[in-house]
Design a protein around this motif. Structure first.
Motif, mmCIF file in Angstrom:
data_model
loop_
_atom_site.group_PDB
_atom_site.id
_atom_site.type_symbol
_atom_site.label_atom_id
_atom_site.label_comp_id
_atom_site.label_asym_id
_atom_site.label_seq_id
_atom_site.Cartn_x
_atom_site.Cartn_y
_atom_site.Cartn_z
ATOM 1 N N VAL A 17 10.348 -4.007 58.644
ATOM 2 C CA VAL A 17 9.099 -3.409 57.977
ATOM 3 C C VAL A 17 8.680 -2.367 59.043
ATOM 4 C CG1 VAL A 17 7.138 -3.772 56.806
ATOM 5 C CG2 VAL A 17 8.942 -5.175 56.501
ATOM 6 N N GLY A 18 8.530 -2.845 60.306
ATOM 7 C CA GLY A 18 7.698 -1.814 61.077
ATOM 8 C C GLY A 18 8.722 -0.629 61.505
ATOM 9 N N ALA A 20 10.728 0.522 59.593
ATOM 10 C CA ALA A 20 10.532 1.377 58.291
ATOM 11 C C ALA A 20 9.276 2.518 58.241
ATOM 12 C CB ALA A 20 10.480 0.671 57.148
ATOM 13 N N PHE A 21 8.265 1.737 58.671
ATOM 14 C CA PHE A 21 6.875 2.596 58.763
ATOM 15 C C PHE A 21 7.110 3.522 59.954
ATOM 16 C CE2 PHE A 21 4.989 -0.702 56.265
ATOM 17 C CZ PHE A 21 4.362 -0.214 55.264
ATOM 18 N N SER A 24 8.679 6.504 59.006
ATOM 19 C CA SER A 24 7.958 7.399 58.133
ATOM 20 C C SER A 24 7.274 8.696 58.438
ATOM 21 C CB SER A 24 6.848 6.465 57.049
ATOM 22 O OG SER A 24 6.051 6.189 58.094
ATOM 23 N N THR A 161 7.456 -4.318 49.520
ATOM 24 C CA THR A 161 8.393 -3.322 49.462
ATOM 25 C C THR A 161 8.129 -1.949 49.165
ATOM 26 O OG1 THR A 161 10.041 -5.115 49.054
ATOM 27 C CG2 THR A 161 10.810 -2.766 48.760
ATOM 28 N N TYR A 164 5.933 -0.184 51.950
ATOM 29 C CA TYR A 164 6.708 0.747 52.895
ATOM 30 C C TYR A 164 7.593 1.690 52.571
ATOM 31 C CZ TYR A 164 11.310 -1.953 53.317
ATOM 32 O OH TYR A 164 12.131 -2.326 53.173
ATOM 33 N N THR A 165 8.101 1.526 51.203
ATOM 34 C CA THR A 165 9.114 2.593 50.616
ATOM 35 C C THR A 165 8.165 3.850 50.351
ATOM 36 O OG1 THR A 165 10.382 0.865 49.434
ATOM 37 C CG2 THR A 165 10.640 3.075 48.736
ATOM 38 N N MET A 167 5.657 5.186 51.988
ATOM 39 C CA MET A 167 5.484 5.642 53.397
ATOM 40 C C MET A 167 6.814 6.128 54.061
ATOM 41 S SD MET A 167 2.508 5.908 53.790
ATOM 42 C CE MET A 167 2.467 6.391 55.302
ATOM 43 N N GLY A 168 7.986 5.335 53.944
ATOM 44 C CA GLY A 168 9.029 5.603 54.630
ATOM 45 C C GLY A 168 10.211 6.876 54.227
ATOM 46 N N THR A 176 17.152 1.966 58.156
ATOM 47 C CA THR A 176 16.996 0.389 57.632
ATOM 48 C C THR A 176 17.989 -0.114 57.254
ATOM 49 O OG1 THR A 176 14.644 0.972 57.537
ATOM 50 C CG2 THR A 176 15.318 -1.061 56.638
ATOM 51 N N ASP A 422 14.101 -0.525 48.216
ATOM 52 C CA ASP A 422 13.557 0.586 48.620
ATOM 53 C C ASP A 422 14.443 1.853 48.296
ATOM 54 O OD1 ASP A 422 15.209 0.576 50.965
ATOM 55 O OD2 ASP A 422 13.721 -0.008 52.207
#
Lengths: 566, 61
Positions: A17-18, A20-21, A24, A161, A164-165, A167-168, A176, A422
């Motif tokens: 998750v991190g 993915a961010f 972004s 989900t 972060y989607t 943002m990503g 990812t 995502d």
């Protein structure tokens, strides 16, 4: 789960998750958000294509399906390498050259706005519903592992989900996916090793193959021509070819992936990568299900793998009936285990196997009857159908996999599900924004505006998927449900793209009414016949082509005859 | 954000993009040979799976 499992789970899950961010940060404008500024290489795209198709559903639904029905489902994938070649030759060059954001944008350039809009709308419906099922899959695992309510789990998973989607963007999604896919390979290997190592010491590889073969679980090729048979070589090669062409060639969640490539060569190589590795991967995943089937000849399986349904029936006034079924199941399993161990010894001694084999076959049938009776009892108690196929593998994980490894495998399932989710949310968002919002409502806004709207669209689709996910549990096997939903629409979509690519005299009206007719025809076939769902793709494609060819114009298409999209 | 004028999407692929049809791709001398390998690979898979289906069928003792 133990503390070690939680640590492994938290480290891996948090890291993904991190990551993915972190990715972004690279989103600058809508082309970066949806197409990674068209600069990615074939390796990352190829793994992302594979990861998008293979989500948590692949682990949960496919292994459960193999446990119940054996390896036959692999036939569904056998045409995929051929489809990849056709895509490389026919589809990819058109999409790549047109520099479109969505596959459906191309249809307006070739035909007209209404054909593009209808095709995009069909994608949004089918993929939106399928995304709901993708969201439901990891919720099953949480409900089994932690006893959480599935509804609450779906809402929590969906929220994380979607966050972060939003943002990503596609860059984060693809990178990812790369990590997820590599972890899935590790997860498959670990699961196979765990299953083999869990067998009694005197049970060898040959015994495993033999025991699976008693119920013909290793049977992967069915040459029958029965169109009502779900998986045959012919439905796989023909229906599967059409479905693969439609999924990889017209579904924005896949087309968007190879539109991010830095060149046409990179796009093609990403698909060829899948041509070589997808089928072997599915064989290994299905083998997990058959190995589970063999494993439970030595270890007592639950009569019903869905623990929440078991708790429900045990709390009802039918609890005594269920207890009686469980007692019978324990007894029959003990007899089957003894017969199986006897068969292993007889094989080692080179003795006659027929007695043991006959007993195993008989006990297999009795256990299947007990499972059927249990499902019927649970259905009567719950007032709705019961299906535990998706709980088989998770149930094994929590019961038999050691601390640490369990956390890793659960993390892999979750992260894989989220990376598929995502990807699909990004595709749904791109089709919504590019094919509808930008096309009809705000054609000349700034990049920042479109980026904001894209993130809002991602959120909206996340909500839609969550609502549908709440009903996904009633659809039976998840992997089948995803493909069945898609098959209602896919054949017709493929037909209209084939018209666009290959029939120069095809007209806009021919494409539009062909698409409508194809869709209605597939729905009629689905409602009024017993034809297996893989054939829906063939029906839809052929109907669209027939209508499109019947309505073709007198002259070939040329650039000057068609208005550009925007 | 988008190209000013989209290319004609239905005309044949232009020279700069068909040029790679004959280019070498590692072990493969051309795209055509790579595609042929995929087809042969698929046929081989079907044959291997069919043989395994027959060989591993122990439903009758």
């Amino acid at each position: 789960m133990s503390a070690v499992d939680w640590v492994v789970f938290a480290l891996y899950f948090g890291g993904v998750v991190g990551f993915a961010f972190y990715q972004s940060r690279k989103n600058v404008g809508i082309e970066g958000f949806f197409l990674a500024n068209r600069r990615l290489g074939w390796g990352a795209i190829g793994l992302s294509v594979m990861a998008t198709q293979a989500s948590a559903i692949t682990y949960i639904g496919t292994t459960g399906q193999a446990f119940d029905d054996g390896m036959g489902f692999v036939q569904f994938y056998l045409a995929q390498p051929i489809a990849m070649v056709i895509l490389c030759v026919v589809f990819v060059p058109f999409f790549y050259r047109a520099k479109v954001f969505t596959a459906y944008e191309y249809l307006e350039r070739r035909f007209d706005a209404k054909t593009r809009s209808l095709a995009s709308f069909l994608f949004l419906m089918s993929r939106g519903l399928a995304t709901g099922i993708v969201l439901y899959a990891p919720a099953i695992v949480l409900s089994v592992i932690m006893g959480w309510d599935e509804t609450l789990t779906i809402l929590i998973m969906g929220a994380i989900t979607v966050a972060y989607t939003m943002m990503g963007g596609i860059t984060a999604v693809i990178w990812t996916d790369v990590v997820q896919m590599l972890m899935m390979f590790v997860g498959i290997a670990v699961a196979l090793i765990m299953l083999f190592s869990s067998l009694p010491a005197n049970v060898g590889f040959g015994d495993v193959l033999y025991i699976g073969g008693i119920e013909n679980m290793w049977s992967s090729i069915d040459l029958s021509w029965d169109p009502t048979n779900r998986y045959t070589l012919w439905s796989g090669l023909i229906g599967g070819l059409f479905l693969s062409l439609a999924y990889f060639g017209t579904d924005q969640s896949q087309v968007q992936r190879y539109l991010t490539a830095s060149s046409l060569k990179q796009s093609r190589l990403s698909l060829i990568f899948n041509a070589f590795f997808k089928v072997p991967m599915q064989i290994f995943i299905l083998s997990i299900g058959v190995l589970l089937y063999v494993f439970y000849h030595f270890e007592k399986p639950p009569l019903v793998f869905h623990s929440a349904e078991v708790a429900q029936v045990e709390a009802s006034d039918r609890a005594a009936e269920f207890a009686e079924l469980q007692a019978q199941h324990t007894q029959v399993h003990g007899l089957r285990r003894d017969a199986t161990l006897g068969l292993v010894d007889a094989r080692a001694a080179g003795a006659d196997l027929s007695g043991f084999q006959g007993d195993i076959t008989r006990f297999d049938g009795e256990i299947e009857n007990l499972r059927t009776s249990s499902r019927e009892l649970i259905a009567e108690v719950r007032g709705s159908s019961s299906n535990d196929v998706n709980y088989i593998f998770p149930s094994y994980l929590i019961t038999f996999v050691p601390a640490g490894v369990l956390g890793l495998l659960i993390a892999v399932i979750f992260a894989a599900a989220m990376s598929s989710l995502d990807s699909e949310l990004t595709a749904l968002s791109s089709a919504t924004v590019i094919d509808f919002y930008q096309r009809y409502f705000k054609p000349e806004a700034t990049d920042a505006h479109y980026l904001l709207v894209s993130r809002i669209a991602t959120l909206a689709w996340g909500v839609f998927a969550a609502v549908f996910a709440l009903y996904a549990g009633r659809l039976g096997s998840l992997i089948e449900a995803v493909n069945q939903v898609g098959s209602i629409f896919y054949g017709s979509l493929l037909g209209v793209f084939l018209l666009a690519f290959m029939v120069k005299r095809a007209t806009a009206n021919g494409a539009f009414f062909g698409l409508l007719t194809g869709l209605i025809s597939v729905m009629a076939v689905s409602a009024f016949t017993d034809i297996a769902w893989l054939w829906y793709n063939v029906v839809g494609t052929v109907i669209v082509l027939i209508v499109g060819l019947a309505m073709r114009g007198p002259t070939e298409y040329s650039d000057s005859a068609t208005a550009p999209a925007r | 954000m988008k190209p000013d004028k989209p290319a004609d999407p239905t005309e044949s692929v232009p020279d700069d993009e068909t040029a790679d049809v004959d280019e070498s791709l590692g072990f493969f001398p051309s795209w055509g040979s790579l595609y042929a390998t995929v087809i042969v690979y698929t046929i081989g898979l079907v044959i291997v799976l069919y043989v395994l289906t027959r060989v591993l069928d122990h439903s009758t003792p």
